[in-house]
Motif scaffolding. Structure first.
Motif, PDB file in Angstrom:
ATOM      1  N   THR A   1      -0.397   4.393  -2.095  1.00  0.00           N
ATOM      2  CA  THR A   1      -1.549   4.779  -1.667  1.00  0.00           C
ATOM      3  C   THR A   1      -1.356   5.503  -0.355  1.00  0.00           C
TER       4      THR A   1
ATOM      5  N   GLN B   1       0.020   9.217  -0.661  1.00  0.00           N
ATOM      6  CA  GLN B   1      -0.846   9.956  -1.187  1.00  0.00           C
ATOM      7  C   GLN B   1      -1.800  10.320  -0.104  1.00  0.00           C
ATOM      8  N   LYS B   2      -2.160   9.497   0.771  1.00  0.00           N
ATOM      9  CA  LYS B   2      -3.071  10.009   2.157  1.00  0.00           C
ATOM     10  C   LYS B   2      -2.124  10.864   2.729  1.00  0.00           C
TER      11      LYS B   2
ATOM     12  N   PHE C   1     -10.112   9.768  -2.244  1.00  0.00           N
ATOM     13  CA  PHE C   1      -9.402   9.043  -3.477  1.00  0.00           C
ATOM     14  C   PHE C   1     -10.387   8.045  -4.062  1.00  0.00           C
TER      15      PHE C   1
ATOM     16  N   ASP D   1       0.816  -1.228  -0.001  1.00  0.00           N
ATOM     17  CA  ASP D   1      -0.055  -0.024   0.136  1.00  0.00           C
ATOM     18  C   ASP D   1       0.881   1.091  -0.169  1.00  0.00           C
TER      19      ASP D   1
ATOM     20  N   ALA E   1     -12.096   5.558  -2.880  1.00  0.00           N
ATOM     21  CA  ALA E   1     -11.911   4.090  -2.305  1.00  0.00           C
ATOM     22  C   ALA E   1     -13.224   3.412  -2.259  1.00  0.00           C
TER      23      ALA E   1
ATOM     24  N   TRP F   1      -8.772  -2.032  -3.024  1.00  0.00           N
ATOM     25  CA  TRP F   1      -8.942  -0.643  -2.101  1.00  0.00           C
ATOM     26  C   TRP F   1      -9.994   0.104  -2.992  1.00  0.00           C
ATOM     27  N   ARG F   2      -9.767   0.332  -4.155  1.00  0.00           N
ATOM     28  CA  ARG F   2     -10.681   1.182  -5.019  1.00  0.00           C
ATOM     29  C   ARG F   2     -11.505   0.292  -6.096  1.00  0.00           C
TER      30      ARG F   2
END
Length: 306
Positions: A70, A73-74, A210, A67, A212, A146-147
């Motif tokens: 991702t 990005q968070k 994002f 991850d 998700a 996740w997405r």
């Protein structure tokens, strides 16, 4: 030099969410004791402890490795704050994503513990090795979905049960199918209702940003809380079934304590979340539910002592 080593070690332990991982070790121990009805041989116990610790350490680190993009990005939008009243925030959350630890270092850490876990699992029972490998593959799949779909929660539920299932095969090469089914269903319901959905709730703003696919986002908070309550109600009844099919016998008083633990650590915080639907209450549920297998283990240890 010692201080530098300690600071470095803390980053690796944070990568593997070690405080949470140590608490999670209660579940495999509980499964083994309930399956046997007594303590396993000392050599199996010692190898099992090392193997379980190595397995959880490797899998939690694997989650951050898969991850990483991702998580970065968070972090860029202000996510993953440290110091919150949140079990996974006891240490730095996602040190690789925050640039405190390199990918190569994290990979070496995860691989090293994975090798130890594989060796220990093979010594205990080759079936345990295959279960560990399956858990690693499913953990990677969970991260990649996740997405894609909120049904990834089902994958996560399966991953969390595998450590306990492996512990059963470590002490009994031919366990009761009924016991395995009860154990799997119990751990699965607890993980979905007490861990997965509350955890996604705490990250809901970042996940929404994002796009998700999580249960709180797809179903909405009200329906998500109803799923939580349904899962944790099932957890209570499955807990009783699991104790019933175990070789251990439990009297009225221990069963009353078991019900009380389910209410205090699971159902009460879940009902508060239904009523108020606040992020901090999702954190509270996650934290309390994390200690649930440990609390049930405590009851079983007392039963074995007397």
């Amino acid at each position: 030099m010692t201080q530098i080593f300690q600071n470095r070690l803390k980053l690796f332990l944070a990568l593997s969410r070690t405080p949470h991982g140590i608490i999670d070790m209660a579940a495999p121990a509980l499964a083994a004791l309930l399956c046997l009805g007594h303590f396993p041989p000392i050599q199996v116990t010692l190898v099992g402890i090392v193997t379980v610790f190595a397995g959880y350490t490797a899998v939690y680190a694997l989650n951050d490795l898969v991850d990483l993009r991702t998580d970065r990005q968070k972090v860029d939008i202000g996510g993953y704050s440290d110091g919150e009243n949140y079990l996974d925030g006891v240490m730095m959350r996602h040190p690789m994503a925050k640039g405190a630890l390199s990918f190569k270092a994290g990979l070496a850490w995860a691989v090293g513990w994975a090798i130890l876990a594989l060796a220990g699992a093979y010594w205990l029972n080759p079936v345990c090795l295959y279960i560990f490998l399956a858990g690693c593959l499913l953990e990677g799949l969970y991260c990649k979905l996740w997405r894609v779909t909120p049904l990834r929660a089902l994958v996560n539920g399966a991953v969390k049960t595998l450590g306990s299932v492996a512990a059963v095969f470590a002490v009994d090469p031919s366990p009761s199918p009924l016991f395995l089914i009860a154990l799997f269903a119990w751990m699965f319901a607890w993980e979905i209702g007490g861990q997965n959905i509350p955890n996604d709730w705490t990250d809901i703003e970042e996940d929404r940003h994002f796009k998700a696919q999580t249960i709180p986002l797809r179903l909405g908070l009200h329906k998500a809380t109803l799923v939580i309550v349904a899962c944790l109600t099932a957890t209570l009844f499955l807990n009783i079934v699991l104790l019933w099919v175990s070789p251990l016998t439990f009297g009225i008083l221990p069963m009353i304590v078991v019900v009380a633990v389910n209410v205090l650590l699971l159902l009460h915080p879940a009902l508060l979340l239904v009523e108020r639907q606040k992020r901090e209450l999702a954190m509270t549920l996650f934290n309390k539910a994390s200690y649930y297998p440990l609390a049930i283990l405590g009851i079983v240890l007392v039963r074995l002592a007397y």
